[in-house]
Scaffold this motif. Structure first.
Motif, PDB file in Angstrom:
ATOM      1  N   ALA A 246       0.839  -1.208   0.000  1.00  0.00           N
ATOM      2  CA  ALA A 246       0.000   0.000   0.000  1.00  0.00           C
ATOM      3  C   ALA A 246       0.868   1.251   0.000  1.00  0.00           C
ATOM      4  CB  ALA A 246      -0.918  -0.017   1.219  1.00  0.00           C
ATOM      5  N   ASP A 247       1.953   1.212   0.745  1.00  0.00           N
ATOM      6  CA  ASP A 247       2.899   2.330   0.780  1.00  0.00           C
ATOM      7  C   ASP A 247       3.512   2.546  -0.600  1.00  0.00           C
ATOM      8  OD1 ASP A 247       4.429   4.337   2.110  1.00  0.00           O
ATOM      9  OD2 ASP A 247       6.098   2.947   2.329  1.00  0.00           O
ATOM     10  N   GLU A 248       3.986   1.476  -1.213  1.00  0.00           N
ATOM     11  CA  GLU A 248       4.639   1.567  -2.521  1.00  0.00           C
ATOM     12  C   GLU A 248       3.659   1.938  -3.629  1.00  0.00           C
ATOM     13  OE1 GLU A 248       6.373  -2.274  -2.817  1.00  0.00           O
ATOM     14  OE2 GLU A 248       7.856  -1.893  -1.219  1.00  0.00           O
ATOM     15  N   ALA A 249       2.385   1.565  -3.466  1.00  0.00           N
ATOM     16  CA  ALA A 249       1.382   1.860  -4.490  1.00  0.00           C
ATOM     17  C   ALA A 249       0.897   3.310  -4.452  1.00  0.00           C
ATOM     18  CB  ALA A 249       0.192   0.912  -4.333  1.00  0.00           C
ATOM     19  N   GLY A 250       1.303   4.055  -3.404  1.00  0.00           N
ATOM     20  CA  GLY A 250       0.935   5.460  -3.338  1.00  0.00           C
ATOM     21  C   GLY A 250      -0.369   5.761  -2.642  1.00  0.00           C
ATOM     22  N   LEU A 251      -0.935   4.789  -1.916  1.00  0.00           N
ATOM     23  CA  LEU A 251      -2.148   5.081  -1.166  1.00  0.00           C
ATOM     24  C   LEU A 251      -1.830   6.049  -0.023  1.00  0.00           C
ATOM     25  CD1 LEU A 251      -4.116   1.706  -0.935  1.00  0.00           C
ATOM     26  CD2 LEU A 251      -4.295   3.536  -2.632  1.00  0.00           C
ATOM     27  N   ASP A 252      -2.868   6.728   0.463  1.00  0.00           N
ATOM     28  CA  ASP A 252      -2.681   7.751   1.482  1.00  0.00           C
ATOM     29  C   ASP A 252      -2.689   7.192   2.889  1.00  0.00           C
ATOM     30  OD1 ASP A 252      -2.907  10.220  -0.309  1.00  0.00           O
ATOM     31  OD2 ASP A 252      -4.774   9.168  -0.770  1.00  0.00           O
ATOM     32  N   LEU A 253      -3.446   6.109   3.110  1.00  0.00           N
ATOM     33  CA  LEU A 253      -3.679   5.630   4.475  1.00  0.00           C
ATOM     34  C   LEU A 253      -3.596   4.113   4.557  1.00  0.00           C
ATOM     35  CD1 LEU A 253      -6.863   7.696   5.441  1.00  0.00           C
ATOM     36  CD2 LEU A 253      -4.659   7.872   6.596  1.00  0.00           C
ATOM     37  N   ILE A 254      -3.082   3.632   5.676  1.00  0.00           N
ATOM     38  CA  ILE A 254      -3.284   2.258   6.132  1.00  0.00           C
ATOM     39  C   ILE A 254      -4.158   2.356   7.377  1.00  0.00           C
ATOM     40  CG2 ILE A 254      -2.195   0.267   7.220  1.00  0.00           C
ATOM     41  CD1 ILE A 254       0.291   0.868   5.505  1.00  0.00           C
ATOM     42  N   ALA A 255      -5.300   1.690   7.363  1.00  0.00           N
ATOM     43  CA  ALA A 255      -6.247   1.734   8.480  1.00  0.00           C
ATOM     44  C   ALA A 255      -6.277   0.375   9.169  1.00  0.00           C
ATOM     45  CB  ALA A 255      -7.635   2.105   7.980  1.00  0.00           C
ATOM     46  N   VAL A 256      -6.155   0.384  10.502  1.00  0.00           N
ATOM     47  CA  VAL A 256      -6.120  -0.867  11.264  1.00  0.00           C
ATOM     48  C   VAL A 256      -7.210  -0.842  12.328  1.00  0.00           C
ATOM     49  CG1 VAL A 256      -4.729  -2.371  12.735  1.00  0.00           C
ATOM     50  CG2 VAL A 256      -3.645  -1.145  10.835  1.00  0.00           C
ATOM     51  N   GLN A 257      -8.058  -1.859  12.313  1.00  0.00           N
ATOM     52  CA  GLN A 257      -9.143  -1.975  13.287  1.00  0.00           C
ATOM     53  C   GLN A 257      -8.593  -2.285  14.676  1.00  0.00           C
ATOM     54  OE1 GLN A 257     -11.325  -5.946  12.873  1.00  0.00           O
ATOM     55  NE2 GLN A 257     -10.229  -5.845  10.913  1.00  0.00           N
ATOM     56  N   ASP A 258      -9.413  -2.047  15.695  1.00  0.00           N
ATOM     57  CA  ASP A 258      -8.976  -2.249  17.077  1.00  0.00           C
ATOM     58  C   ASP A 258     -10.023  -3.044  17.836  1.00  0.00           C
ATOM     59  OD1 ASP A 258      -7.359  -1.966  19.373  1.00  0.00           O
ATOM     60  OD2 ASP A 258      -8.502  -0.227  20.029  1.00  0.00           O
ATOM     61  N   HIS A 259      -9.805  -4.351  17.928  1.00  0.00           N
ATOM     62  CA  HIS A 259     -10.691  -5.244  18.685  1.00  0.00           C
ATOM     63  C   HIS A 259      -9.811  -6.117  19.573  1.00  0.00           C
ATOM     64  CE1 HIS A 259     -14.219  -3.976  16.463  1.00  0.00           C
ATOM     65  NE2 HIS A 259     -13.549  -4.161  15.338  1.00  0.00           N
ATOM     66  N   PRO A 260      -9.325  -5.575  20.701  1.00  0.00           N
ATOM     67  CA  PRO A 260      -8.359  -6.300  21.532  1.00  0.00           C
ATOM     68  C   PRO A 260      -8.876  -7.621  22.082  1.00  0.00           C
ATOM     69  CG  PRO A 260      -8.477  -3.975  22.151  1.00  0.00           C
ATOM     70  CD  PRO A 260      -9.617  -4.241  21.238  1.00  0.00           C
ATOM     71  N   TYR A 261     -10.194  -7.755  22.190  1.00  0.00           N
ATOM     72  CA  TYR A 261     -10.789  -8.967  22.738  1.00  0.00           C
ATOM     73  C   TYR A 261     -10.804 -10.109  21.722  1.00  0.00           C
ATOM     74  CZ  TYR A 261     -14.042  -5.615  20.846  1.00  0.00           C
ATOM     75  OH  TYR A 261     -14.592  -4.621  20.069  1.00  0.00           O
ATOM     76  N   GLN A 262     -10.374  -9.847  20.481  1.00  0.00           N
ATOM     77  CA  GLN A 262     -10.247 -10.909  19.492  1.00  0.00           C
ATOM     78  C   GLN A 262      -8.895 -11.600  19.699  1.00  0.00           C
ATOM     79  OE1 GLN A 262     -12.389 -12.025  17.434  1.00  0.00           O
ATOM     80  NE2 GLN A 262     -13.886 -10.404  17.048  1.00  0.00           N
ATOM     81  N   PRO A 263      -8.885 -12.868  20.100  1.00  0.00           N
ATOM     82  CA  PRO A 263      -7.603 -13.520  20.428  1.00  0.00           C
ATOM     83  C   PRO A 263      -6.661 -13.648  19.239  1.00  0.00           C
ATOM     84  CG  PRO A 263      -9.413 -15.106  20.438  1.00  0.00           C
ATOM     85  CD  PRO A 263     -10.045 -13.757  20.336  1.00  0.00           C
ATOM     86  N   GLY A 264      -7.183 -13.613  18.043  1.00  0.00           N
ATOM     87  CA  GLY A 264      -6.338 -13.731  16.858  1.00  0.00           C
ATOM     88  C   GLY A 264      -5.773 -12.412  16.372  1.00  0.00           C
ATOM     89  N   HIS A 265      -6.098 -11.314  17.061  1.00  0.00           N
ATOM     90  CA  HIS A 265      -5.611 -10.007  16.642  1.00  0.00           C
ATOM     91  C   HIS A 265      -4.421  -9.572  17.480  1.00  0.00           C
ATOM     92  CE1 HIS A 265      -9.406  -8.262  14.478  1.00  0.00           C
ATOM     93  NE2 HIS A 265      -9.041  -9.438  13.996  1.00  0.00           N
ATOM     94  N   LEU A 266      -3.453  -8.959  16.810  1.00  0.00           N
ATOM     95  CA  LEU A 266      -2.390  -8.264  17.516  1.00  0.00           C
ATOM     96  C   LEU A 266      -2.944  -7.003  18.155  1.00  0.00           C
ATOM     97  CD1 LEU A 266       0.230  -8.448  14.636  1.00  0.00           C
ATOM     98  CD2 LEU A 266       0.338  -9.772  16.752  1.00  0.00           C
ATOM     99  N   ASP A 267      -2.252  -6.489  19.161  1.00  0.00           N
ATOM    100  CA  ASP A 267      -2.601  -5.172  19.674  1.00  0.00           C
ATOM    101  C   ASP A 267      -2.419  -4.148  18.555  1.00  0.00           C
ATOM    102  OD1 ASP A 267      -2.939  -3.009  21.752  1.00  0.00           O
ATOM    103  OD2 ASP A 267      -0.908  -2.598  21.040  1.00  0.00           O
ATOM    104  N   THR A 268      -3.418  -3.325  18.343  1.00  0.00           N
ATOM    105  CA  THR A 268      -3.414  -2.423  17.197  1.00  0.00           C
ATOM    106  C   THR A 268      -2.288  -1.397  17.244  1.00  0.00           C
ATOM    107  OG1 THR A 268      -5.763  -2.709  16.745  1.00  0.00           O
ATOM    108  CG2 THR A 268      -4.775  -0.640  16.019  1.00  0.00           C
ATOM    109  N   MET A 269      -2.040  -0.795  18.401  1.00  0.00           N
ATOM    110  CA  MET A 269      -0.989   0.215  18.479  1.00  0.00           C
ATOM    111  C   MET A 269       0.390  -0.409  18.260  1.00  0.00           C
ATOM    112  SD  MET A 269      -2.946   2.771  18.828  1.00  0.00           S
ATOM    113  CE  MET A 269      -1.964   4.210  19.251  1.00  0.00           C
ATOM    114  N   THR A 270       0.572  -1.632  18.745  1.00  0.00           N
ATOM    115  CA  THR A 270       1.838  -2.332  18.517  1.00  0.00           C
ATOM    116  C   THR A 270       1.996  -2.666  17.041  1.00  0.00           C
ATOM    117  OG1 THR A 270       1.646  -3.289  20.729  1.00  0.00           O
ATOM    118  CG2 THR A 270       3.255  -4.271  19.248  1.00  0.00           C
TER     119      THR A 270
END
Length: 291
Positions: free
Chosen positions: A28-52
């Protein structure tokens, strides 16, 4: 209008395939997009901590901006959330944007030890939080608040971020939309399958009216639409499905008719291929149509 439009990609903070998540963000960075958006659902065991996860992705990208879509304030104490946002902005050279929400899944929040807020309490909680976030991110003197939901005894905020970190609010209810007009830098609309295009004009009016009552120019409030779907192929389902030209015509129409200035693409599958099609075939065509 075309030069004001922004385009981003949703990247899932999956703990199961960090390499794929990283490759998608770098693409996405190399393609020239403006944003990477990351959801925040800490209670999902398969998700990393979003800020990390965003810290990791920020270190491996060079120009794309990073957005929490959206940070759960019921699980993240506001002064610490502001500290993390300012820190990420410093570490990425001014590339961080903060999207926040009051905690859309209160039962899951409570199960994780957070304080679930609902109804009118959630509106009051969010209003206090937005004021506290802005003061903390501006880092101009001691911060104190003796609110119903937030008590801060006069701490020195910092570090000072290298740019004014925008605070977006994810919401769809009338009172929350009013808070966007009054206090936030932008509206993050839930996915198009949850807030369909036909419901958008009334919500935009609520934001505009609240901004005017607060003495703000409604045109200064950014508007972001999270768009789930697929470009090309025969798959059909909820969301936006069709050719690249269909996508371009639709997004250009939503920019002009619904007044969105930012679109974040959530591919239903085949994320890397869909990213390339979005960046190469859809985004330039939307800009052309919006000229």
């Amino acid at each position: 209008m075309a030069d004001k439009l922004q385009f981003g990609l949703a990247v899932t903070p999956s703990a199961h395939d960090v390499a794929a998540m990283t490759a998608l963000a770098r693409a996405a960075d190399e393609a020239g997009l403006d944003l990477i958006a990351v959801q925040d659902h800490p209670y999902q065991p398969g998700h990393l901590d979003t800020m990390t996860a965003l810290t990791h992705l920020g270190a491996l990208t060079s120009r794309v901006r990073l957005l929490t879509d959206v940070a759960d304030m019921a699980l993240r104490p506001v002064p610490m959330l502001a500290k993390a946002a300012a820190s990420l902005d410093v570490l990425t050279g001014g590339r961080f944007e903060l999207g926040v929400g009051s905690g859309g899944f209160p039962d899951a929040v409570a199960a994780m030890g957070g304080t679930a807020v609902r109804g009118g309490a959630a509106v009051e909680f969010t209003a206090e939080a937005l004021r506290l976030l802005r003061a903390a991110l501006d880092a101009d003197g001691p911060i104190a608040m003796d609110g119903r939901h937030h008590q801060v005894g006069g701490y020195e905020p910092g570090p000072v971020p290298p740019h004014r970190v925008p605070v977006w609010l994810g919401a769809q209810g009338p009172r929350m939309l009013g808070l966007i007009g009054e206090l936030a830098d932008g509206w993050i609309s839930p996915l198009n399958v949850y807030v369909p295009p036909g419901e958008v004009p009334a919500k935009q009016t609520m934001i505009d009216d609240a901004a005017a009552r607060a003495g703000r120019d409604p045109a200064q409030v950014r508007r972001l639409y999270n768009v789930l779907g697929m470009i090309g192929g025969s798959h059909r389902g909820k969301g936006l499905f069709g050719s690249a030209e269909t996508w371009a015509q639709t997004l250009a129409g939503w920019a002009q008719g619904l007044r969105f200035d930012t679109f974040v693409f959530w591919p239903a599958m085949s994320e890397l291929d869909q990213l390339q099609r979005f960046a190469q075939e859809v985004v330039p065509r939307v800009r052309e149509l919006a000229d």
